[in-house]
Design a protein around this motif. Structure first.
Motif, PDB file in Angstrom:
ATOM      1  N   LYS A   1       0.821  -1.221   0.000  1.00 15.28           N
ATOM      2  CA  LYS A   1       0.000   0.000   0.000  1.00 15.28           C
ATOM      3  C   LYS A   1       0.850   1.264   0.000  1.00 15.28           C
ATOM      4  N   ASN A   2       2.137   1.115  -0.326  1.00 16.11           N
ATOM      5  CA  ASN A   2       3.089   2.226  -0.398  1.00 16.11           C
ATOM      6  C   ASN A   2       3.367   2.869   0.957  1.00 16.11           C
ATOM      7  N   ARG A   3       3.169   2.126   2.048  1.00 10.07           N
ATOM      8  CA  ARG A   3       3.522   2.635   3.380  1.00 10.07           C
ATOM      9  C   ARG A   3       4.989   2.318   3.646  1.00 10.07           C
ATOM     10  N   LEU A   4       5.696   3.308   4.153  1.00  8.10           N
ATOM     11  CA  LEU A   4       7.128   3.166   4.419  1.00  8.10           C
ATOM     12  C   LEU A   4       7.360   2.149   5.533  1.00  8.10           C
ATOM     13  N   ILE A   5       8.177   1.153   5.244  1.00 11.59           N
ATOM     14  CA  ILE A   5       8.534   0.128   6.223  1.00 11.59           C
ATOM     15  C   ILE A   5       9.929   0.386   6.769  1.00 11.59           C
ATOM     16  N   GLY A   6      10.826   0.792   5.895  1.00  7.25           N
ATOM     17  CA  GLY A   6      12.215   1.019   6.289  1.00  7.25           C
ATOM     18  C   GLY A   6      13.044   1.346   5.065  1.00  7.25           C
ATOM     19  N   ALA A   7      14.325   1.050   5.136  1.00 10.52           N
ATOM     20  CA  ALA A   7      15.238   1.294   4.018  1.00 10.52           C
ATOM     21  C   ALA A   7      16.240   0.153   3.944  1.00 10.52           C
ATOM     22  N   VAL A   8      16.649  -0.154   2.752  1.00  6.67           N
ATOM     23  CA  VAL A   8      17.685  -1.168   2.534  1.00  6.67           C
ATOM     24  C   VAL A   8      18.866  -0.457   1.906  1.00  6.67           C
ATOM     25  N   ASP A   9      20.056  -0.751   2.412  1.00  7.37           N
ATOM     26  CA  ASP A   9      21.227  -0.094   1.837  1.00  7.37           C
ATOM     27  C   ASP A   9      22.148  -1.101   1.176  1.00  7.37           C
ATOM     28  N   ALA A  10      23.024  -0.587   0.334  1.00  8.49           N
ATOM     29  CA  ALA A  10      23.912  -1.424  -0.461  1.00  8.49           C
ATOM     30  C   ALA A  10      24.820  -2.281   0.419  1.00  8.49           C
ATOM     31  N   LYS A  11      25.260  -1.733   1.547  1.00  8.84           N
ATOM     32  CA  LYS A  11      26.147  -2.498   2.439  1.00  8.84           C
ATOM     33  C   LYS A  11      25.479  -3.763   2.941  1.00  8.84           C
ATOM     34  N   ALA A  12      24.202  -3.661   3.291  1.00  8.78           N
ATOM     35  CA  ALA A  12      23.467  -4.833   3.797  1.00  8.78           C
ATOM     36  C   ALA A  12      23.326  -5.892   2.714  1.00  8.78           C
ATOM     37  N   VAL A  13      23.034  -5.466   1.497  1.00  7.51           N
ATOM     38  CA  VAL A  13      22.882  -6.410   0.396  1.00  7.51           C
ATOM     39  C   VAL A  13      24.223  -7.069   0.083  1.00  7.51           C
ATOM     40  N   LEU A  14      25.276  -6.276   0.028  1.00  8.62           N
ATOM     41  CA  LEU A  14      26.596  -6.824  -0.272  1.00  8.62           C
ATOM     42  C   LEU A  14      27.089  -7.751   0.835  1.00  8.62           C
ATOM     43  N   ALA A  15      26.768  -7.449   2.080  1.00  9.99           N
ATOM     44  CA  ALA A  15      27.166  -8.312   3.204  1.00  9.99           C
ATOM     45  C   ALA A  15      26.544  -9.699   3.067  1.00  9.99           C
ATOM     46  N   VAL A  16      25.304  -9.749   2.659  1.00 10.18           N
ATOM     47  CA  VAL A  16      24.622 -11.033   2.457  1.00 10.18           C
ATOM     48  C   VAL A  16      25.253 -11.781   1.308  1.00 10.18           C
ATOM     49  N   CYS A  17      25.589 -11.060   0.245  1.00  7.12           N
ATOM     50  CA  CYS A  17      26.189 -11.692  -0.929  1.00  7.12           C
ATOM     51  C   CYS A  17      27.565 -12.251  -0.601  1.00  7.12           C
ATOM     52  N   ARG A  18      28.328 -11.553   0.192  1.00  7.27           N
ATOM     53  CA  ARG A  18      29.683 -12.007   0.559  1.00  7.27           C
ATOM     54  C   ARG A  18      29.657 -13.179   1.528  1.00  7.27           C
TER      55      ARG A  18
END
Length: 156
Positions: free
Chosen positions: A137-154
């Motif tokens: 419904k387009n309600r703000l839940i939070g934010a995802v940043d590149a560091k978090a995504v890259l940490a999971v990938c690594r």
């Protein structure tokens, strides 16, 4: 191709699959709040973000205020102290009574169901290191940043 380059774990298909550190609380403010409230919020959260997300009274994401751009608007250009003083006076008179919504720009967003590879692709194409996360419904839940995504990938 992007999945193999980043080595995204098969268990993490979309934003909602990211660990707790993936989606963090986003700094946000109501679009009708006075600009003074935004400046106070930025001062309290110094160095924690480069953007403040703007929501309406139902927490729907309206857009964002780029902190660096706002600071450039508030900073006089030029070496003259006299001009600096005049600029600041005129700027403060203009800003008096302004609402946050007047300084809001559109920003791309992702939903909790957005695949991680699409998050990375959007960050790259939009030159953003952080994206707001909204629900259906387009309600703000939070934010995802590149560091978090890259940490999971690594971690794979």
């Amino acid at each position: 191709m992007l999945n193999s380059l980043l080595q995204i774990p098969k268990s993490i298909r979309c934003v909602e699959d990211l660990p707790d550190t993936g989606v963090r609380t986003a700094l946000h403010i109501d679009q009708q709040a006075p600009l003074d409230n935004l400046i106070s919020l930025i001062r309290r959260q110094a160095n924690s973000t480069n953007a403040v997300y703007v929501t309406d009274e139902q927490d729907h994401l309206v857009g964002r205020v780029n902190v660096e751009t706002l600071l450039q608007c508030l900073t006089p250009a030029g070496p003259s102290h006299l001009l600096c003083g005049m600029f600041m006076r005129d700027t403060l008179l203009f800003l008096d009574g302004q609402q946050v919504g007047n300084f809001t720009t559109h920003c791309p967003r992702v939903e909790t169901s957005t695949p991680v590879k699409d998050v990375v692709r959007l960050m790259l194409t939009e030159h953003m290191s952080e994206l707001p996360v909204v629900d259906g419904k387009n309600r703000l839940i939070g934010a995802v940043d590149a560091k978090a995504v890259l940490a999971v990938c690594r971690a794979q």
